[in-house]
Design an enzyme around this catalytic site. Structure first.
Site, PDB file in Angstrom:
ATOM      1  N   SER A   1      48.028  36.379  29.448  1.00  0.00           N
ATOM      2  CA  SER A   1      49.206  36.486  30.336  1.00  0.00           C
ATOM      3  C   SER A   1      50.535  36.182  29.651  1.00  0.00           C
ATOM      4  O   SER A   1      51.445  35.664  30.278  1.00  0.00           O
ATOM      5  CB  SER A   1      49.082  35.550  31.553  1.00  0.00           C
ATOM      6  OG  SER A   1      47.900  35.790  32.225  1.00  0.00           O
TER       7      SER A   1
ATOM      8  N   ILE B   1      54.492  44.045  28.630  1.00  0.00           N
ATOM      9  CA  ILE B   1      55.952  44.156  28.770  1.00  0.00           C
ATOM     10  C   ILE B   1      56.610  44.257  27.391  1.00  0.00           C
ATOM     11  O   ILE B   1      57.568  45.012  27.198  1.00  0.00           O
ATOM     12  CB  ILE B   1      56.523  42.946  29.555  1.00  0.00           C
ATOM     13  CG1 ILE B   1      55.882  42.860  30.943  1.00  0.00           C
ATOM     14  CG2 ILE B   1      58.042  43.015  29.653  1.00  0.00           C
ATOM     15  CD1 ILE B   1      56.124  44.057  31.828  1.00  0.00           C
TER      16      ILE B   1
ATOM     17  N   ASP C   1      38.590  35.910  20.925  1.00  0.00           N
ATOM     18  CA  ASP C   1      37.556  36.210  21.925  1.00  0.00           C
ATOM     19  C   ASP C   1      36.457  37.032  21.263  1.00  0.00           C
ATOM     20  O   ASP C   1      36.749  37.928  20.456  1.00  0.00           O
ATOM     21  CB  ASP C   1      38.116  37.107  23.050  1.00  0.00           C
ATOM     22  CG  ASP C   1      39.176  36.431  23.884  1.00  0.00           C
ATOM     23  OD1 ASP C   1      39.345  35.213  23.733  1.00  0.00           O
ATOM     24  OD2 ASP C   1      39.834  37.137  24.671  1.00  0.00           O
TER      25      ASP C   1
ATOM     26  N   CYS D   1      48.556  55.028  52.203  1.00  0.00           N
ATOM     27  CA  CYS D   1      47.113  55.288  52.156  1.00  0.00           C
ATOM     28  C   CYS D   1      46.424  54.605  53.343  1.00  0.00           C
ATOM     29  O   CYS D   1      46.559  55.083  54.460  1.00  0.00           O
ATOM     30  CB  CYS D   1      46.545  54.881  50.812  1.00  0.00           C
ATOM     31  SG  CYS D   1      45.081  55.852  50.400  1.00  0.00           S
TER      32      CYS D   1
ATOM     33  N   GLN E   1      46.538  55.352  57.513  1.00  0.00           N
ATOM     34  CA  GLN E   1      45.342  55.444  58.359  1.00  0.00           C
ATOM     35  C   GLN E   1      45.426  54.448  59.521  1.00  0.00           C
ATOM     36  O   GLN E   1      45.051  54.761  60.648  1.00  0.00           O
ATOM     37  CB  GLN E   1      44.095  55.216  57.500  1.00  0.00           C
ATOM     38  CG  GLN E   1      43.955  56.277  56.384  1.00  0.00           C
ATOM     39  CD  GLN E   1      42.766  56.051  55.462  1.00  0.00           C
ATOM     40  OE1 GLN E   1      42.051  55.068  55.572  1.00  0.00           O
ATOM     41  NE2 GLN E   1      42.560  56.987  54.527  1.00  0.00           N
TER      42      GLN E   1
ATOM     43  N   ARG F   1      38.917  57.970  49.955  1.00  0.00           N
ATOM     44  CA  ARG F   1      37.739  58.756  50.352  1.00  0.00           C
ATOM     45  C   ARG F   1      37.907  59.351  51.743  1.00  0.00           C
ATOM     46  O   ARG F   1      37.282  60.319  52.093  1.00  0.00           O
ATOM     47  CB  ARG F   1      36.493  57.870  50.400  1.00  0.00           C
ATOM     48  CG  ARG F   1      36.026  57.396  49.063  1.00  0.00           C
ATOM     49  CD  ARG F   1      34.579  56.910  49.082  1.00  0.00           C
ATOM     50  NE  ARG F   1      34.130  56.791  47.709  1.00  0.00           N
ATOM     51  CZ  ARG F   1      34.371  55.730  46.950  1.00  0.00           C
ATOM     52  NH1 ARG F   1      35.014  54.701  47.437  1.00  0.00           N
ATOM     53  NH2 ARG F   1      33.965  55.702  45.700  1.00  0.00           N
TER      54      ARG F   1
ATOM     55  N   HIS G   1      49.823  57.720  47.077  1.00  0.00           N
ATOM     56  CA  HIS G   1      50.449  56.471  46.613  1.00  0.00           C
ATOM     57  C   HIS G   1      51.781  56.774  45.923  1.00  0.00           C
ATOM     58  O   HIS G   1      51.807  57.003  44.722  1.00  0.00           O
ATOM     59  CB  HIS G   1      49.525  55.769  45.610  1.00  0.00           C
ATOM     60  CG  HIS G   1      48.300  55.208  46.220  1.00  0.00           C
ATOM     61  ND1 HIS G   1      48.191  53.892  46.602  1.00  0.00           N
ATOM     62  CD2 HIS G   1      47.122  55.788  46.526  1.00  0.00           C
ATOM     63  CE1 HIS G   1      46.990  53.681  47.109  1.00  0.00           C
ATOM     64  NE2 HIS G   1      46.317  54.810  47.077  1.00  0.00           N
TER      65      HIS G   1
ATOM     66  N   GLU H   1      54.014  54.779  45.143  1.00  0.00           N
ATOM     67  CA  GLU H   1      54.391  53.691  44.234  1.00  0.00           C
ATOM     68  C   GLU H   1      54.008  53.957  42.779  1.00  0.00           C
ATOM     69  O   GLU H   1      54.615  53.397  41.876  1.00  0.00           O
ATOM     70  CB  GLU H   1      53.800  52.353  44.715  1.00  0.00           C
ATOM     71  CG  GLU H   1      52.293  52.198  44.583  1.00  0.00           C
ATOM     72  CD  GLU H   1      51.488  52.742  45.763  1.00  0.00           C
ATOM     73  OE1 GLU H   1      52.017  53.588  46.502  1.00  0.00           O
ATOM     74  OE2 GLU H   1      50.316  52.352  45.925  1.00  0.00           O
TER      75      GLU H   1
HETATM   76  N1  GLN Z   1      40.019  52.909  52.171  1.00  0.00           N
HETATM   77  C1  GLN Z   1      40.787  54.082  52.423  1.00  0.00           C
HETATM   78  C2  GLN Z   1      40.101  55.347  51.905  1.00  0.00           C
HETATM   79  O1  GLN Z   1      39.265  55.280  51.062  1.00  0.00           O
HETATM   80  C3  GLN Z   1      42.190  53.963  51.867  1.00  0.00           C
HETATM   81  C4  GLN Z   1      42.249  53.833  50.383  1.00  0.00           C
HETATM   82  C5  GLN Z   1      43.573  53.340  49.874  1.00  0.00           C
HETATM   83  O2  GLN Z   1      44.330  52.718  50.592  1.00  0.00           O
HETATM   84  N2  GLN Z   1      43.848  53.576  48.599  1.00  0.00           N
HETATM   85  O3  GLN Z   1      40.435  56.416  52.343  1.00  0.00           O
END
Ligand code: GLN
Length: 540
Positions: free
Chosen positions: A23, A28, A157, A391, A395, A472, A517, A519
């Protein structure tokens, strides 16, 4: 024989190892050096070698190594790759992250195929040869002037040994003008004696030397300024030039590290040693412009991040960083409040979520904390609070909307409730026969067409986008008409298979859920449009 000049390719290989403790921020430092070289016009990429036996981090619980980062080609990788992309603004790929598991898997598959022709397969040379091949793979594409390879773990290590040996061999084979080793260590401050201590660094360099590697540059992590005297001492005892002892002092943001490394002339030292042109200065104007906005915001907003791994902020690092990038564009400091979804229930959700200017419901897997996430989506919807669902966050918003606006009281995702009468979120068709867990989700970039006039369209300003996935389950299109009638519309659709990618509520101030995603694609110089607009809506 040693290669005098690198005849096969002009790529230079820089290795970053770590000593004393984990760490210290090798990722970085690697990313900051890469940024400086890139800002001088060089083509750079960064690779991470991870000494664990999982083939990739995709099956790891985020509590283990933090977030799993997904590349555009669908590789599930270490979170350091996120830093590389955020610093360099360039995509990485599967080749940029290799684990011991993947190395062994390749070697064992070769053995089964009979590629070793009856030989005994051993760590040396077979595992080390495979490591070397993976390191040189990025260079062999001739796309890069520099490949920076970060070796995970700490020298000494047991797991790291084959990697260190591979670096030793590559150094010997390619020579000192084509390879360079940077070793990152810690110089602790002992408050009782009011002294900075160099002994751990000396010992750590000795371990490298025992393994046949003389580091070329030492980067010393420290809480206090290092004197010239101390630097001279480290140089003398560790066998490096004075200029090659670089200080890396604690700073308030990782985005300052390239500036610090420039002050320490890390880029010049590296370029000189590798015989490359080091005249002029890196062009860091856009980077500094970001830093200025980031460090001197005009506004502050409180945004809640509702998730179940909130004890470990690394689990959501790409989201956290996206708020920094998008915040700077808005001249706004986003004060992220991490809220544990298991701490939210019917009795307290109004109190817990009160006063937030925006709510993000995070990605995740499994049913732990799911009810809290659904309540957070409900609170944002009912109180006109800007909402971004990522994601699993999307849902949850869909489930909540089905229950309260469509009257489907038992609506759920089949991930959490296999017997729900209303599976508004259901397993994707191509996932139905899949039983293996590793690398089997819908992963990587997929296209999405946006509906004009929607908030998503306004944010992106284009018709078609491409975003990264890791899931999924999906929105069940069987219910789409009912949702749209009740006021939640699909504003982004995959043009190839009709899967819903984005849902939003037009009558709400800003309520957007995305199956992908965003991000993973936000970076310092190109913040993500959805984060920019979500923050903007939260400020107003
Ligand atoms: N568990 C959900 C899926 O598999 C959402 C996955 C997630 O948030 N990356 O669809």
């Amino acid at each position: 024989m040693k290669w005098k000049s690198n005849m096969q390719s002009s790529t230079k290989y820089i290795f970053v190892t770590g000593g004393v403790t984990s760490s210290l921020g090798k990722g970085i430092i690697s990313a900051s050096l890469a940024k400086l070289l890139q800002a001088r016009g060089y083509r750079v990429t960064i690779q991470k070698l991870d000494p664990y036996i999982n083939v990739d981090p995709g099956t790891l619980n985020p509590y283990e190594h933090g977030e799993c980062y997904v590349t555009q080609d669908g590789a599930e990788t270490d979170l350091d790759l996120g830093h590389y992309e955020r610093f360099l603004g360039m995509p990485t790929s599967q080749a940029n992250n290799v684990t011991t598991g993947r190395i062994y898997q390749t070697v064992i598959n070769k053995e089964r195929r009979g590629d070793y022709l009856g030989k005994t397969v051993q760590v040396i040379p077979h595992i080390t040869d495979e490591i070397k091949r993976r390191i040189k793979l990025l260079g062999s594409r001739r796309e890069f002037d520099f490949v920076i390879t970060e070796i995970g773990g700490t020298v000494g290590d047991i797991e790291s040994l084959p990697y260190i040996e591979s670096v030793r061999q590559l150094k010997w084979e390619m020579g000192d003008t084509n390879t360079l080793v940077i070793h990152l260590t810690l110089v602790p401050y002992l408050s009782a004696s009011r002294e900075l201590k160099t002994k751990p660094t000396q010992h750590s360099v000795k371990v490298l030397l025992e393994n046949g590697i003389q580091p070329n540059v030492l980067v010393l992590r420290t809480e206090r300024e290092l004197s010239n005297e101390l630097r001279k001492k480290v140089a003398l005892f560790c066998n490096v030039d004075f200029e090659s002892v670089i200080q890396s002092i604690d700073v308030s943001t990782i985005y300052e590290v390239p500036i610090l490394m420039q002050k320490e002339k890390l880029d010049i030292t590296v370029l000189k040693k590798l015989g490359m042109n080091y005249e002029g200065q890196p062009d860091l104007a856009p980077w500094k412009n970001f830093l200025k906005r980031f460090q001197h915001p005009k506004y502050t907003v409180n945004i809640g991040l509702v998730g179940k791994y909130v004890e470990l902020p690394d689990a959501y690092i790409s989201i956290t960083e996206s708020f920094k990038h998008g915040g700077a564009v808005n001249n706004c400091h986003v004060n992220l409040k991490f809220i544990h979804s298991e701490d939210i229930d019917e009795s307290n959700y109004r109190d817990v979520l009160k006063g937030l200017a925006g709510i993000l419901v995070a990605p995740g897997f499994g049913d732990r904390g799911i009810d809290g996430k659904i309540l957070a989506a409900q609170y944002a919807r009912e109180n006109n609070i800007p909402f971004l669902g990522v994601c699993l966050g999307l849902q949850c918003a869909v489930i909540e909307f089905a229950r309260h606006k469509l009257g489907l009281k038992k609506a759920h995702s089949t991930e959490m409730s296999i017997k729900t009468p209303d599976p508004v979120i259901d397993l994707m068709e191509d996932q139905k026969g899949v039983t293996e867990k590793g690398g089997t989700m819908r992963l990587g970039s997929y296209p999405c067409v946006l509906t004009e006039g929607t908030k998503a369209f306004k944010a992106y300003g284009v018709n078609e986008i491409s975003e990264r996935h890791r899931h999924r389950y999906e929105f069940n299109n069987h219910y789409l008409k009912d949702f749209e009638k009740a006021g939640m519309i699909a504003s982004g659709i995959n043009p190839d298979n009709g899967l819903v990618e984005i849902m939003e509520i037009p009558s709400h101030k800003w309520f957007v859920g995305v199956q992908f995603h965003p991000e993973y694609r936000s970076n310092v110089l190109k913040p993500h449009p959805l984060f920019i607009d979500f923050i903007k809506a939260s400020i107003s």
